[in-house]
Write a protein that holds these residues in place. Structure first.
Motif, PDB file in Angstrom:
ATOM      1  N   VAL A  66       0.864  -1.179   0.000  1.00  0.00           N
ATOM      2  CA  VAL A  66       0.000   0.000   0.000  1.00  0.00           C
ATOM      3  C   VAL A  66       0.903   1.232   0.000  1.00  0.00           C
ATOM      4  N   PRO A  67       0.734   2.153  -0.929  1.00  0.00           N
ATOM      5  CA  PRO A  67       1.607   3.328  -0.966  1.00  0.00           C
ATOM      6  C   PRO A  67       1.345   4.290   0.186  1.00  0.00           C
ATOM      7  N   VAL A  68       2.416   4.889   0.696  1.00  0.00           N
ATOM      8  CA  VAL A  68       2.286   5.870   1.775  1.00  0.00           C
ATOM      9  C   VAL A  68       1.446   7.052   1.320  1.00  0.00           C
ATOM     10  N   ILE A  69       1.693   7.497   0.114  1.00  0.00           N
ATOM     11  CA  ILE A  69       0.961   8.607  -0.484  1.00  0.00           C
ATOM     12  C   ILE A  69       0.196   8.067  -1.693  1.00  0.00           C
ATOM     13  N   PRO A  70      -1.084   8.403  -1.840  1.00  0.00           N
ATOM     14  CA  PRO A  70      -1.831   7.915  -3.009  1.00  0.00           C
ATOM     15  C   PRO A  70      -1.079   8.184  -4.306  1.00  0.00           C
ATOM     16  N   VAL A 101      -1.079  -3.485  11.247  1.00  0.00           N
ATOM     17  CA  VAL A 101      -0.499  -2.500  12.159  1.00  0.00           C
ATOM     18  C   VAL A 101       0.655  -1.803  11.438  1.00  0.00           C
ATOM     19  N   VAL A 102       0.547  -0.495  11.251  1.00  0.00           N
ATOM     20  CA  VAL A 102       1.604   0.266  10.600  1.00  0.00           C
ATOM     21  C   VAL A 102       2.807   0.360  11.540  1.00  0.00           C
ATOM     22  N   SER A 103       3.975   0.067  11.029  1.00  0.00           N
ATOM     23  CA  SER A 103       5.177   0.032  11.850  1.00  0.00           C
ATOM     24  C   SER A 103       5.573   1.425  12.332  1.00  0.00           C
ATOM     25  N   GLU A 104       5.961   1.498  13.602  1.00  0.00           N
ATOM     26  CA  GLU A 104       6.466   2.754  14.150  1.00  0.00           C
ATOM     27  C   GLU A 104       7.912   3.004  13.715  1.00  0.00           C
ATOM     28  N   GLU A 105       8.488   2.045  12.998  1.00  0.00           N
ATOM     29  CA  GLU A 105       9.809   2.260  12.421  1.00  0.00           C
ATOM     30  C   GLU A 105       9.742   3.063  11.116  1.00  0.00           C
ATOM     31  N   SER A 106       8.523   3.359  10.682  1.00  0.00           N
ATOM     32  CA  SER A 106       8.374   4.249   9.530  1.00  0.00           C
ATOM     33  C   SER A 106       8.974   5.608   9.884  1.00  0.00           C
TER      34      SER A 106
END
Length: 259
Positions: A66-70, A101-106
């Motif tokens: 899934v892209p971070v930004i559309p 769950v989106v990683s907090e390492e992002s």
């Protein structure tokens, strides 16, 4: 009211499936959307479980991208997939929802961008009240997603020759009803979608457009469910409260506390 102007386009994404070694040949399977559970800042991505069941970590080398930004190319980094049994039962029958769950390492910039995309989940009593009001009033609930069937008005597709994914969100509305066949599930009838095929809408958010009575003209999309399936007569969705319960349980297990 121009409902299209208030739909949460930025919150949704097509589910892009990428197989190891075949990264240049992705597939599409359903829709998902980002959420948060205030006051916590963790970000989650919600979709229908059947859309990603075959790529669960213990079953396949393929993964969800899934892209971070559309329309962007940088994928979201996920830590974990939350699943939940029907009514928390022990019979291994799973609800048809999956919560990444989106990683907090992002990076900080990426996480901020995802929080801005995310729909805030409502208190469970508020969701129940919204659904009860929709039933009593006969008001419309709305769906926004990425249909992929072969139709001139549905342009979400993978162009392998051009090496790109073209996306086009579409939406419809319907009247809320309850058939009582499955716990936590509702139906939309008298649906406005006239193209018959609903492929790609699984995992889409079902929203109520709620007007702020204190500020005339201010409308907020409040998510009340997740699309599971559709027939020619109805669209079935599961209450977003199932997602809220799973996220709340995860946050408790991980030691998050409300300030």
């Amino acid at each position: 009211m121009n409902a299209s102007a208030y739909m949460p386009y930025k919150s949704i994404s097509p589910n892009i499936i990428v197989s190891k070694g075949l990264e240049s040949y992705p597939g599409l399977n359903g829709t998902g959307f980002f959420v948060t559970l205030p006051p916590f800042e963790r970000v989650f991505y919600v979709t229908a479980r059947h859309c990603i069941e075959n790529i669960l970590p213990d079953r396949s080398d393929a993964k969800l991208m899934v892209p971070v930004i559309p329309d962007g190319s940088k994928p979201v980094l996920f830590d974990y997939i939350l699943q939940t049994a029907v009514n928390d039962s022990c019979d291994n029958y799973m609800e048809d929802v999956a919560i990444y769950v989106v990683s907090e390492e992002s990076s900080t910039e990426e996480y901020v961008a995802l929080r801005e995309r995310a729909l805030p989940l409502q208190h469970q009593d508020d969701v129940d009240n919204l659904l009860n009001l929709a039933l009593a009033r006969g008001s419309n609930l709305r769906v926004i997603g990425y249909p992929i069937h072969d139709h001139p008005n549905c342009a979400t597709e993978v162009d392998y020759d051009a090496g790109q994914i073209r996306i086009q969100p579409r939406g419809f509305y319907g009247k809320l009803s309850i058939d009582g066949l499955f716990p936590n599930q509702y139906c939309l009838t008298e649906v406005s979608w006239k193209e018959h095929d609903y492929r790609g809408f699984s995992g889409s958010p079902v929203v109520e457009l709620a007007e702020n009575i204190s500020f005339k003209g201010e409308v907020h999309p409040l998510v009340v469910g997740v699309v599971l399936m559709a027939t020619q007569r109805l669209v079935r969705f599961i209450s977003i409260n199932v997602v809220c319960n799973a996220i709340a349980s995860y946050l408790v297990r991980e030691g998050y506390v409300e300030n």
